[in-house]
Design a protein around this motif. Structure first.
Motif, PDB file in Angstrom:
ATOM      1  N   TYR A 163       0.834  -1.207   0.000  1.00 47.66           N
ATOM      2  CA  TYR A 163       0.000   0.000   0.000  1.00 47.66           C
ATOM      3  C   TYR A 163       0.871   1.260   0.000  1.00 47.66           C
ATOM      4  CZ  TYR A 163      -2.595   3.826   2.224  1.00 47.66           C
ATOM      5  OH  TYR A 163      -3.128   5.045   2.542  1.00 47.66           O
ATOM      6  N   LEU A 164       1.889   1.275   0.839  1.00 47.95           N
ATOM      7  CA  LEU A 164       2.781   2.432   0.902  1.00 47.95           C
ATOM      8  C   LEU A 164       3.472   2.667  -0.437  1.00 47.95           C
ATOM      9  CD1 LEU A 164       4.400   1.834   4.411  1.00 47.95           C
ATOM     10  CD2 LEU A 164       2.601   3.481   3.831  1.00 47.95           C
ATOM     11  N   TYR A 182      -7.110   2.118  -1.943  1.00 47.19           N
ATOM     12  CA  TYR A 182      -5.747   1.624  -2.187  1.00 47.19           C
ATOM     13  C   TYR A 182      -5.385   0.489  -1.222  1.00 47.19           C
ATOM     14  CZ  TYR A 182      -4.566   4.955  -5.828  1.00 47.19           C
ATOM     15  OH  TYR A 182      -4.524   5.639  -7.023  1.00 47.19           O
ATOM     16  N   LYS A 235     -10.841  11.785   0.299  1.00 45.71           N
ATOM     17  CA  LYS A 235      -9.522  11.270   0.663  1.00 45.71           C
ATOM     18  C   LYS A 235      -9.639   9.995   1.480  1.00 45.71           C
ATOM     19  CE  LYS A 235      -5.038  12.418   0.544  1.00 45.71           C
ATOM     20  NZ  LYS A 235      -4.298  12.758  -0.688  1.00 45.71           N
ATOM     21  N   LYS A 283      -3.473   7.465  -9.717  1.00 48.10           N
ATOM     22  CA  LYS A 283      -4.085   8.347  -8.722  1.00 48.10           C
ATOM     23  C   LYS A 283      -4.951   9.423  -9.380  1.00 48.10           C
ATOM     24  CE  LYS A 283      -1.733   9.081  -4.934  1.00 48.10           C
ATOM     25  NZ  LYS A 283      -0.771   9.622  -3.943  1.00 48.10           N
ATOM     26  N   GLY A 337       1.942   6.069  -6.674  1.00 47.38           N
ATOM     27  CA  GLY A 337       0.713   6.817  -6.984  1.00 47.38           C
ATOM     28  C   GLY A 337      -0.032   6.217  -8.152  1.00 47.38           C
ATOM     29  N   TYR A 378       0.481   3.469  -3.279  1.00 43.79           N
ATOM     30  CA  TYR A 378      -0.255   4.715  -3.051  1.00 43.79           C
ATOM     31  C   TYR A 378       0.672   5.900  -2.799  1.00 43.79           C
ATOM     32  CZ  TYR A 378      -3.626   7.958  -0.902  1.00 43.79           C
ATOM     33  OH  TYR A 378      -4.403   9.050  -0.590  1.00 43.79           O
ATOM     34  N   LYS A 379       1.584   5.728  -1.840  1.00 45.27           N
ATOM     35  CA  LYS A 379       2.421   6.860  -1.422  1.00 45.27           C
ATOM     36  C   LYS A 379       3.582   7.133  -2.378  1.00 45.27           C
ATOM     37  CE  LYS A 379       0.245   7.514   2.563  1.00 45.27           C
ATOM     38  NZ  LYS A 379      -0.471   8.765   2.894  1.00 45.27           N
ATOM     39  N   ARG A 396      -8.015   6.383   0.334  1.00 46.86           N
ATOM     40  CA  ARG A 396      -7.089   5.557   1.123  1.00 46.86           C
ATOM     41  C   ARG A 396      -7.635   4.133   1.300  1.00 46.86           C
ATOM     42  NH1 ARG A 396      -6.470  10.488   4.117  1.00 46.86           N
ATOM     43  NH2 ARG A 396      -8.077   9.784   5.601  1.00 46.86           N
TER      44      ARG A 396
END
Length: 295
Positions: free
Chosen positions: A32-33, A70, A63, A43, A40, A36-37, A67
């Protein structure tokens, strides 16, 4: 080269498949990190789809859904890989099937039924429907072949482990007719909420506040064969546990108007998403086609 990649991919998938769920979810949290982070993944598409679907929501609400989506998509990918070694007992412990009595009653009465579902929760686990059908009855799953033949074979293997019969979407009608002529009872399962190709923009409606085209293949087959149509309502109970509820939409499709079944499906999917929006495939380019003036 692609075969070598496939071999290494199979080894990696097998290593993930033997892991216990608790460890798999630890990996999912890390994934996930990354997805998503860091990366992206899609996104911009996800945010545009959500913003257009829920114009009444503020950024904070959107938002939170983003989250959750994802997190869900990372769980979904690993849960799907886990299926390669999952036993029937484990699948039925984690995927509860509800209202199967009516499902089997309609199958016995009419010789076939259509089951329509969305890309929601862990729809891949719904392949277990063949496990509670009578021996000899055929659970058909319509799918779109993947370009890479090795990955395509992997998905087909995964989806047929519990008795499922994979049917390419362009062969669905022929396979249904063939089975009925052979005296077989069948269930035709379709994940039918994705965007149709540009040559199949036959039915338009308002869906999640947007002008949207829906695939109508399920309706056309149902009307041709007069098969009852079920909606498979998917509910994610908690991480790693899901429920599939079979809801009868129409018993006699030939008595319905053109587009009526597809519209019913669109409304059911919309209700499912609104109830818990984080578990739908927001990364799909669902609204890439626009209606022409003559449609």
């Amino acid at each position: 080269m692609s075969k070598l990649v496939y071999i290494f991919a199979r080894i990696g998938i097998w290593l993930l498949a033997i892991m216990p769920f608790w460890l798999l979810y630890k990996i999912s949290d890390l994934l996930y990190l990354l997805v998503y982070k860091v990366v992206g993944y899609r996104k911009r598409v996800v945010r545009m789809n959500m913003r257009n679907s829920f114009p009444e929501m503020d950024n904070k609400e959107l938002k939170a859904i983003e989250r959750k989506f994802y997190h869900y998509i990372c769980d979904y990918m690993l849960e799907s890989l886990k299926m390669i070694l999952m036993s029937k007992e484990e699948l039925f412990r984690r995927m509860k099937f509800t209202n199967t009595e009516l499902y089997l009653e309609m199958l016995e009465k009419h010789g076939g039924i259509i089951v329509m579902m969305p890309h929601y929760a862990n729809f891949e686990w719904a392949v277990g429907i063949g496990s509670f059908m009578k021996e000899g009855d055929i659970p058909m799953q319509v799918y779109k072949p993947i370009q890479n033949k090795y990955i395509d074979e992997l998905f087909k293997h995964n989806r047929s482990r519990f008795g499922g019969y994979n049917v390419p979407k362009h062969d669905a009608i022929r396979e249904v007719i063939k089975a009925r002529r052979a005296g077989k009872k069948l269930v035709l399962g379709l994940v039918a909420d994705q965007s149709p190709n540009v040559h199949s923009l036959n039915y338009w409606t308002t869906f999640l506040n947007q002008d949207t085209s829906f695939m109508d293949g399920g309706e056309r087959i149902a009307r041709m064969m007069d098969f009852p149509v079920f909606y498979c309502e998917l509910k994610k109970e908690k991480r790693g546990y899901c429920e599939a509820i079979f809801e009868l939409m129409v018993e006699s499709p030939k008595e319905t108007a053109t587009g009526e079944i597809t519209e019913m499906f669109a409304r059911k999917v919309e209700q499912t998403i609104i109830r818990e929006p984080g578990y739908w495939f927001w990364s799909h380019k669902r609204w890439k086609h626009k209606r022409q003036n003559n449609q």
